[in-house]
Design an enzyme around this catalytic site. Sequence first.
Site, PDB file in Angstrom:
ATOM      1  N   ASP A 140       0.833  -1.207   0.000  1.00 37.97           N
ATOM      2  CA  ASP A 140       0.000   0.000   0.000  1.00 37.97           C
ATOM      3  C   ASP A 140       0.865   1.253   0.000  1.00 37.97           C
ATOM      4  O   ASP A 140       1.952   1.242  -0.586  1.00 37.97           O
ATOM      5  CB  ASP A 140      -0.956  -0.048   1.208  1.00 37.97           C
ATOM      6  CG  ASP A 140      -2.281   0.614   0.912  1.00 37.97           C
ATOM      7  OD1 ASP A 140      -2.311   1.846   0.856  1.00 37.97           O
ATOM      8  OD2 ASP A 140      -3.283  -0.092   0.745  1.00 37.97           O
ATOM      9  N   HIS A 204      -3.733   6.156   3.636  1.00 32.81           N
ATOM     10  CA  HIS A 204      -4.388   4.924   3.183  1.00 32.81           C
ATOM     11  C   HIS A 204      -3.702   3.653   3.693  1.00 32.81           C
ATOM     12  O   HIS A 204      -4.346   2.738   4.202  1.00 32.81           O
ATOM     13  CB  HIS A 204      -4.410   4.947   1.651  1.00 32.81           C
ATOM     14  CG  HIS A 204      -5.239   3.886   1.012  1.00 32.81           C
ATOM     15  ND1 HIS A 204      -4.741   2.632   0.711  1.00 32.81           N
ATOM     16  CD2 HIS A 204      -6.529   3.889   0.612  1.00 32.81           C
ATOM     17  CE1 HIS A 204      -5.692   1.925   0.142  1.00 32.81           C
ATOM     18  NE2 HIS A 204      -6.795   2.641   0.067  1.00 32.81           N
ATOM     19  N   SER A 531     -11.095  -0.973  -0.504  1.00 29.10           N
ATOM     20  CA  SER A 531      -9.790  -0.865   0.152  1.00 29.10           C
ATOM     21  C   SER A 531      -9.900  -1.196   1.626  1.00 29.10           C
ATOM     22  O   SER A 531      -8.967  -1.720   2.220  1.00 29.10           O
ATOM     23  CB  SER A 531      -9.265   0.570   0.056  1.00 29.10           C
ATOM     24  OG  SER A 531      -8.564   0.771  -1.120  1.00 29.10           O
TER      25      SER A 531
END
Length: 770
Positions: A140, A204, A531
């Site tokens: 990620d 994220h 996600s």
Amino acid sequence: MANPRRLTLLYFLIVFLVQCHSQERKAHVVYMGEKPSVQTSMASTPHEMHSSMLESVLGSASAAKESLIYSYGRTFNGFAAMLSDEEVARFADMEEVVSVLPNTKYELHTTRSWDFLGLFNDESRVRGSGGGDVIIGVLDTGIWPESDSFSDEGFGAPPAKWKGTCQKSKNFTCNNKIIGARYYNGLKEYLPKDIISPRDSEGHGSHVASIAAGRIVGGASYYGLALGLARGGAPGARIAVYKVCWSLGCDSVDILAAFDDAIADGVDILSISSGSPFQFPYWEDATSIGSFHAMKHGILTSASAGNSGPERATVQNNAPWLLTVAASSIDRKFASELLLGNGRTFTGSVLNTFELNGTMFPLIWGGGATNYSANSISLISRYCFPGDLDSHKVEGRIVLCEARSDGSGVVIGKGVGIIMPRPSGATYAPAFSLPASLISEEEISLVLDYIRSVKNPVATVLVTEAIQDSTAPVAASFSSRGPHLISPDILKPDLTAPGIDILAAWSPLGSASIYDEDKRSTDYFINSGTSMSCPHASGAAAYVKAVHPSWSPAAIKSALMTTANVMDPRKHENEREFAYGSGLLNPTKALDPGLVFDASAVDYIGFLCEQGYNSKTLRLVTGDRSVCKSTKWGRGWDLNYPSFSLAIEDGRKIKGIFTRTVTNVGPPNSTYHARIDIPFPLDVKVKPSLLSFASVGEKKSFVVKVNGPNVAQAPIISGSITWEHGEHAVRTPLVVYTVLQSALSNNPFNQTAKSAPTSPHSKGNMWERN
Ligand SMILES: *[C@@H]1O[C@H](CO)[C@@H](O)[C@H](O)[C@H]1NC(C)=O
Ligand SMILES: *[C@@H]1O[C@H](CO)[C@@H](O)[C@H](O)[C@H]1NC(C)=O
Ligand SMILES: *[C@@H]1O[C@H](CO)[C@@H](O)[C@H](O)[C@H]1NC(C)=O
Ligand SMILES: *[C@@H]1O[C@H](CO)[C@@H](O)[C@H](O)[C@H]1NC(C)=O
Ligand SMILES: *[C@@H]1O[C@H](CO)[C@@H](O)[C@H](O)[C@H]1NC(C)=O
């Protein structure tokens, strides 16, 4: 206004540049299958082997050196290099090359701009310090190691099997929770906000990692919202960070490098919350290649299904060895009241943490606040995009806008707040950098009527509150839907997990709202997307792995799928399993599934043979002598998959035969009987209908025959087959749907020769992250 002649010149210049372009070298992956057996080549390391291959095509050692980006060779064979179209063609023709993929930008399956992000209600999933010494590798945007969610208090040294490293970089250290961290940016494309280390400047990666394996943190909230415990699915698991996503997206050359390392490092589970909206054949997709080799090494990869829903056939990350995770709602949602001067109130779905104290502010319509000095017009400024509003008219007011945006137009105009339409369906509550309300299109018209009907319209927005959502779980409208038309016999997505309004760790350097320029900083953020659902499944998989360390990736995946909670099909007419697969993840039940549908590389290879892959390619990929028994393109019905999918040519009779084998992982002495839950007009027979086991590990096979009348335009007919024994219910969905004949025969996976029509180098690098 632009001069037309100048435009013409510009046009020719562009055409000229585009033509030159083909000579230009671009990043590609040359994929060569299973790990090189170095003894059989002249070179002594994969790197030397790849350099000499490059040298022979590019003509000189210096050109080869300059071109090489990565040499993969720890767990599979291949390299990334800068290549021209002509060089690509030469590599593609080589015997030892499986495929040549142009580097592509994968996008994160969450949206900061306008996809959707959410909240994590964890109470139902309290599991102590579950996860044992399982290592979850997360591909990620990196991680914020100082977050409370990643504290290593009470953790011992990394498990002995761990072979990874903490890549040395300024100001980043690992600990006994984050036991490894690496970063990849082979193309060296950075924006100023990117930190050249595994540190997460976006948020994220920290969010995803803490959903999968964050430890239990009390008092976490987003400016007071969702206050409570933040916890990962496997709080006791270790985290290995592979930073492959940067401000400009996630390059496939980097994703493959990360897979190569993660497998060799010794991770147990991999989690990847990004993908490409294009569907590539399996050997032309970095995630599918990487996860195949991970599977061969006993590692399950859990991947997000994508945020391209609710349109049909949008599901991504479809390889049968991947766990493909859709997103659904949880029983909490966020609501904020919008009050108008006429006493009307509307409930908006938004994360509004700004206290206006009930003060009424003047209300204006964007179409009535046009910035004439920017040559804007009312028809445009009604949408409130940046620059179109006049700050003299907007300052100090709440602005009604007719399009969704990040709110920047109103922020720049110094407005107090914004009202905009929300998307329909089960959706998330986004956070803005100013007071905001998101209401339905119909409600937008009512507010507009109010503005037009009074001289001094006023409004205010209240702080968001969490409320019970009795409709949950419902598939998120953004979650990508099946079917997967290029492998129509595999039901995708596999299952669904919470992906709406999830509270989890954030990078304090990331934006605290969907507005990128938001200058606030937050350690926890509420985000939505597949996600976020993917790491829920990754955490649950780690939990199963901790309890059953010897289970194969397919067995873990089967346990998660067959024990999933049944979703209500009535809330999902015409899409049903295409929205949620086997159902909603139930991590606790997955620990004791009773029976599993196991599969190994050999089974997947058999499936690929059925799909038309040729033996030569498959031999390279597996590194052994696997050959396809028949070269006839067939159906994938016999892959030992824990679900059944039957694509029928439109107007034809329903007919299919599936063979499956289950392995007993429950009580040694047990007899399971088949419960068939199938709607009219399907006729389903399961033979035998009783399966008796006398020992753990014992395998039993059964055959499922599906028959039915001719059907036309049946979007989906579905039911289930459940093997029951006492407390154990091993449920497998069965779906039948119709497709046009062309969808079945123009199958890009039907690669009877290597020069298939979907030759990878014909595809450009044509999209960007949103
Ligand atoms: C190192 O990281 C810490 C923690 O985020 C931060 O507070 C500090 O300013 C950083 N130091 C440097 C030199 O970047
Ligand atoms: C609301 O009240 C708080 C606390 O009294 C104050 O700090 C804030 O400025 C007020 N906000 C507005 C918009 O009046
Ligand atoms: C209005 O347009 C002018 C000229 O383009 C621009 O400088 C100004 O920033 C705009 N105002 C707002 C609030 O966007
Ligand atoms: C399992 O069944 C066999 C034969 O019916 C019996 O001999 C054995 O004791 C049983 N074992 C258990 C654990 O119930
Ligand atoms: C697969 O490709 C081969 C060769 O192009 C073709 O003959 C065959 O019909 C295709 N299979 C299907 C089911 O269309």
